[in-house]
Design a protein around this motif. Structure first.
Motif, PDB file in Angstrom:
ATOM      1  N   SER A 121       0.832  -1.207   0.000  1.00 46.41           N
ATOM      2  CA  SER A 121       0.000   0.000   0.000  1.00 46.41           C
ATOM      3  C   SER A 121       0.865   1.256   0.000  1.00 46.41           C
ATOM      4  CB  SER A 121      -0.930   0.001   1.219  1.00 46.41           C
ATOM      5  OG  SER A 121      -1.816  -1.104   1.189  1.00 46.41           O
ATOM      6  N   PHE A 122       1.952   1.228   0.774  1.00 51.78           N
ATOM      7  CA  PHE A 122       2.876   2.367   0.801  1.00 51.78           C
ATOM      8  C   PHE A 122       3.463   2.597  -0.585  1.00 51.78           C
ATOM      9  CE2 PHE A 122       7.126   4.133   1.178  1.00 51.78           C
ATOM     10  CZ  PHE A 122       6.924   5.226   2.013  1.00 51.78           C
ATOM     11  N   MET A 123       3.888   1.529  -1.244  1.00 53.98           N
ATOM     12  CA  MET A 123       4.474   1.652  -2.570  1.00 53.98           C
ATOM     13  C   MET A 123       3.458   2.125  -3.604  1.00 53.98           C
ATOM     14  SD  MET A 123       7.614   1.063  -2.149  1.00 53.98           S
ATOM     15  CE  MET A 123       8.807   0.200  -1.125  1.00 53.98           C
ATOM     16  N   GLN A 124       2.168   1.923  -3.311  1.00 56.01           N
ATOM     17  CA  GLN A 124       1.100   2.401  -4.184  1.00 56.01           C
ATOM     18  C   GLN A 124       0.637   3.808  -3.796  1.00 56.01           C
ATOM     19  OE1 GLN A 124       0.730   0.788  -7.071  1.00 56.01           O
ATOM     20  NE2 GLN A 124      -1.358   0.059  -6.864  1.00 56.01           N
ATOM     21  N   TYR A 125       1.336   4.430  -2.846  1.00 55.71           N
ATOM     22  CA  TYR A 125       1.035   5.784  -2.359  1.00 55.71           C
ATOM     23  C   TYR A 125      -0.299   5.869  -1.627  1.00 55.71           C
ATOM     24  CZ  TYR A 125       4.595   6.489  -5.933  1.00 55.71           C
ATOM     25  OH  TYR A 125       5.718   6.377  -6.707  1.00 55.71           O
ATOM     26  N   ASP A 126      -0.812   4.734  -1.171  1.00 57.26           N
ATOM     27  CA  ASP A 126      -2.031   4.736  -0.369  1.00 57.26           C
ATOM     28  C   ASP A 126      -1.600   4.736   1.094  1.00 57.26           C
ATOM     29  OD1 ASP A 126      -4.467   4.397   0.852  1.00 57.26           O
ATOM     30  OD2 ASP A 126      -5.169   2.842  -0.534  1.00 57.26           O
ATOM     31  N   TYR A 127      -1.237   5.909   1.576  1.00 54.80           N
ATOM     32  CA  TYR A 127      -0.603   6.006   2.892  1.00 54.80           C
ATOM     33  C   TYR A 127      -1.576   5.711   4.033  1.00 54.80           C
ATOM     34  CZ  TYR A 127       2.955   8.133  -0.016  1.00 54.80           C
ATOM     35  OH  TYR A 127       3.881   8.362  -1.006  1.00 54.80           O
ATOM     36  N   ALA A 128      -2.854   6.035   3.842  1.00 53.12           N
ATOM     37  CA  ALA A 128      -3.829   5.748   4.894  1.00 53.12           C
ATOM     38  C   ALA A 128      -3.946   4.238   5.127  1.00 53.12           C
ATOM     39  CB  ALA A 128      -5.189   6.343   4.527  1.00 53.12           C
ATOM     40  N   LYS A 129      -4.040   3.469   4.040  1.00 54.00           N
ATOM     41  CA  LYS A 129      -4.111   2.010   4.189  1.00 54.00           C
ATOM     42  C   LYS A 129      -2.798   1.458   4.723  1.00 54.00           C
ATOM     43  CE  LYS A 129      -7.724   0.447   1.050  1.00 54.00           C
ATOM     44  NZ  LYS A 129      -8.044  -0.380  -0.141  1.00 54.00           N
ATOM     45  N   ALA A 130      -1.694   2.028   4.269  1.00 54.90           N
ATOM     46  CA  ALA A 130      -0.392   1.580   4.763  1.00 54.90           C
ATOM     47  C   ALA A 130      -0.319   1.745   6.278  1.00 54.90           C
ATOM     48  CB  ALA A 130       0.730   2.360   4.087  1.00 54.90           C
ATOM     49  N   ILE A 131      -0.773   2.885   6.769  1.00 51.56           N
ATOM     50  CA  ILE A 131      -0.763   3.136   8.220  1.00 51.56           C
ATOM     51  C   ILE A 131      -1.619   2.108   8.940  1.00 51.56           C
ATOM     52  CG2 ILE A 131      -1.560   4.751   9.990  1.00 51.56           C
ATOM     53  CD1 ILE A 131      -0.664   7.014   8.032  1.00 51.56           C
ATOM     54  N   ASP A 132      -2.795   1.801   8.391  1.00 54.83           N
ATOM     55  CA  ASP A 132      -3.694   0.837   9.035  1.00 54.83           C
ATOM     56  C   ASP A 132      -3.054  -0.543   9.108  1.00 54.83           C
ATOM     57  OD1 ASP A 132      -5.624   2.766   9.387  1.00 54.83           O
ATOM     58  OD2 ASP A 132      -6.779   2.199   7.602  1.00 54.83           O
ATOM     59  N   TYR A 133      -2.504  -1.017   7.997  1.00 52.59           N
ATOM     60  CA  TYR A 133      -1.930  -2.369   7.973  1.00 52.59           C
ATOM     61  C   TYR A 133      -0.664  -2.461   8.816  1.00 52.59           C
ATOM     62  CZ  TYR A 133      -5.072  -4.043   4.287  1.00 52.59           C
ATOM     63  OH  TYR A 133      -6.173  -4.449   3.567  1.00 52.59           O
ATOM     64  N   LEU A 134       0.191  -1.469   8.715  1.00 53.12           N
ATOM     65  CA  LEU A 134       1.434  -1.495   9.492  1.00 53.12           C
ATOM     66  C   LEU A 134       1.139  -1.417  10.986  1.00 53.12           C
ATOM     67  CD1 LEU A 134       3.507   0.839   7.165  1.00 53.12           C
ATOM     68  CD2 LEU A 134       3.914  -1.612   7.524  1.00 53.12           C
ATOM     69  N   SER A 135       0.106  -0.654  11.357  1.00 55.42           N
ATOM     70  CA  SER A 135      -0.296  -0.582  12.769  1.00 55.42           C
ATOM     71  C   SER A 135      -0.782  -1.940  13.255  1.00 55.42           C
ATOM     72  CB  SER A 135      -1.378   0.475  12.953  1.00 55.42           C
ATOM     73  OG  SER A 135      -0.887   1.770  12.637  1.00 55.42           O
ATOM     74  N   LEU A 136      -1.520  -2.671  12.402  1.00 51.38           N
ATOM     75  CA  LEU A 136      -1.960  -4.014  12.771  1.00 51.38           C
ATOM     76  C   LEU A 136      -0.768  -4.948  12.976  1.00 51.38           C
ATOM     77  CD1 LEU A 136      -5.011  -4.546  10.379  1.00 51.38           C
ATOM     78  CD2 LEU A 136      -5.076  -4.417  12.880  1.00 51.38           C
ATOM     79  N   ALA A 137       0.222  -4.843  12.091  1.00 54.34           N
ATOM     80  CA  ALA A 137       1.421  -5.673  12.240  1.00 54.34           C
ATOM     81  C   ALA A 137       2.119  -5.391  13.562  1.00 54.34           C
ATOM     82  CB  ALA A 137       2.375  -5.425  11.075  1.00 54.34           C
ATOM     83  N   LEU A 138       2.165  -4.126  13.941  1.00 51.52           N
ATOM     84  CA  LEU A 138       2.856  -3.735  15.163  1.00 51.52           C
ATOM     85  C   LEU A 138       2.052  -4.073  16.416  1.00 51.52           C
ATOM     86  CD1 LEU A 138       4.319  -0.440  13.766  1.00 51.52           C
ATOM     87  CD2 LEU A 138       5.676  -2.288  14.757  1.00 51.52           C
ATOM     88  N   GLU A 139       0.734  -4.164  16.299  1.00 53.03           N
ATOM     89  CA  GLU A 139      -0.069  -4.629  17.428  1.00 53.03           C
ATOM     90  C   GLU A 139       0.298  -6.065  17.787  1.00 53.03           C
ATOM     91  OE1 GLU A 139      -4.231  -4.213  16.783  1.00 53.03           O
ATOM     92  OE2 GLU A 139      -4.135  -2.028  16.515  1.00 53.03           O
TER      93      GLU A 139
END
Length: 210
Positions: A121-139
């Motif tokens: 998602s980050f590489m696709q410039y969809d930063y909002a989704k990137a934040i959501d998924y990366l936050s889930l990984a870090l949880e």
């Protein structure tokens, strides 16, 4: 490329700060592997090809595994990772989303799935989704330095400067603690730039870090 195999059937690829380097992690999850030896063989062959960056052979092996066991997410996760390696982020998101639909809360190493979804998602410039998924990984795995690094970059790209400073500081600390000096130094360079651009309230950032 950082290659992280956090379960015996999953390899995670990271384009880290524009460089391509390799490091590996391996955690066995034998109980999650199908009983079919042919499936295991295809997965093993795919991982070997993926580590050599032979993406065509990797895809052939992983698709063969997927066709043998349509209910297992492992082959689809690896196919998504191959797509990331080929910079085909749209296909990566599609494959990883398909894998997500096959997982349950008991699936081991879900942070790898969410991390790769966040990276694509980050590489696709969809930063909002990137934040959501990366936050889930870090949880699931708070000590996931690569996920924290990209979370910081996603926050920065989303004009959330204070959160970017906090995330990148945490990433630097994780890398430093794990002895990954080069990565810690890269985070330090980004932090210097963030501090110059945002000049946020350092007391608030310190509180968030605490």
């Amino acid at each position: 490329i950082i290659v992280a195999s956090l379960c015996s059937t999953v390899v995670s690829i990271v384009a880290f700060a524009g460089t391509y380097e390799t490091t590996k992690y391996l955690i066995e999850t034998e109980e999650q592997l199908p009983a079919d030896d042919m499936y295991k063989g295809y997965i093993s062959d795919g991982l070997t090809a993926l580590q050599r960056e032979d993406y065509e052979k990797a895809k052939e092996a992983f698709w063969s595994a997927a066709n043998l066991d349509l209910s297992s997410p492992d082959a689809y996760i690896n196919l998504g990772i191959v797509a990331i390696g080929e910079a085909d982020y749209e296909s990566a998101i599609r494959l990883l989303t398909q894998a997500e639909g096959l997982t349950t809360s008991r699936y081991p190493k879900r942070e790898i799935l969410y991390y790769n979804l966040g990276l694509a998602s980050f590489m696709q410039y969809d930063y909002a989704k990137a934040i959501d998924y990366l936050s889930l990984a870090l949880e699931i795995y708070p000590d996931f330095g690569e996920a924290m690094y990209y979370l910081g970059r996603a926050y920065d790209s989303h004009d959330r400067g204070q959160e970017a400073l906090v995330a990148m500081t945490k990433a630097r600390n994780v890398f430093a603690r794990k002895g990954q000096v080069e990565y810690a130094q890269k985070c330090g360079l980004i932090l210097a730039d963030l501090n110059t651009r945002y000049r946020g309230d350092t007391a608030v950032v310190a509180r968030d870090l605490a």
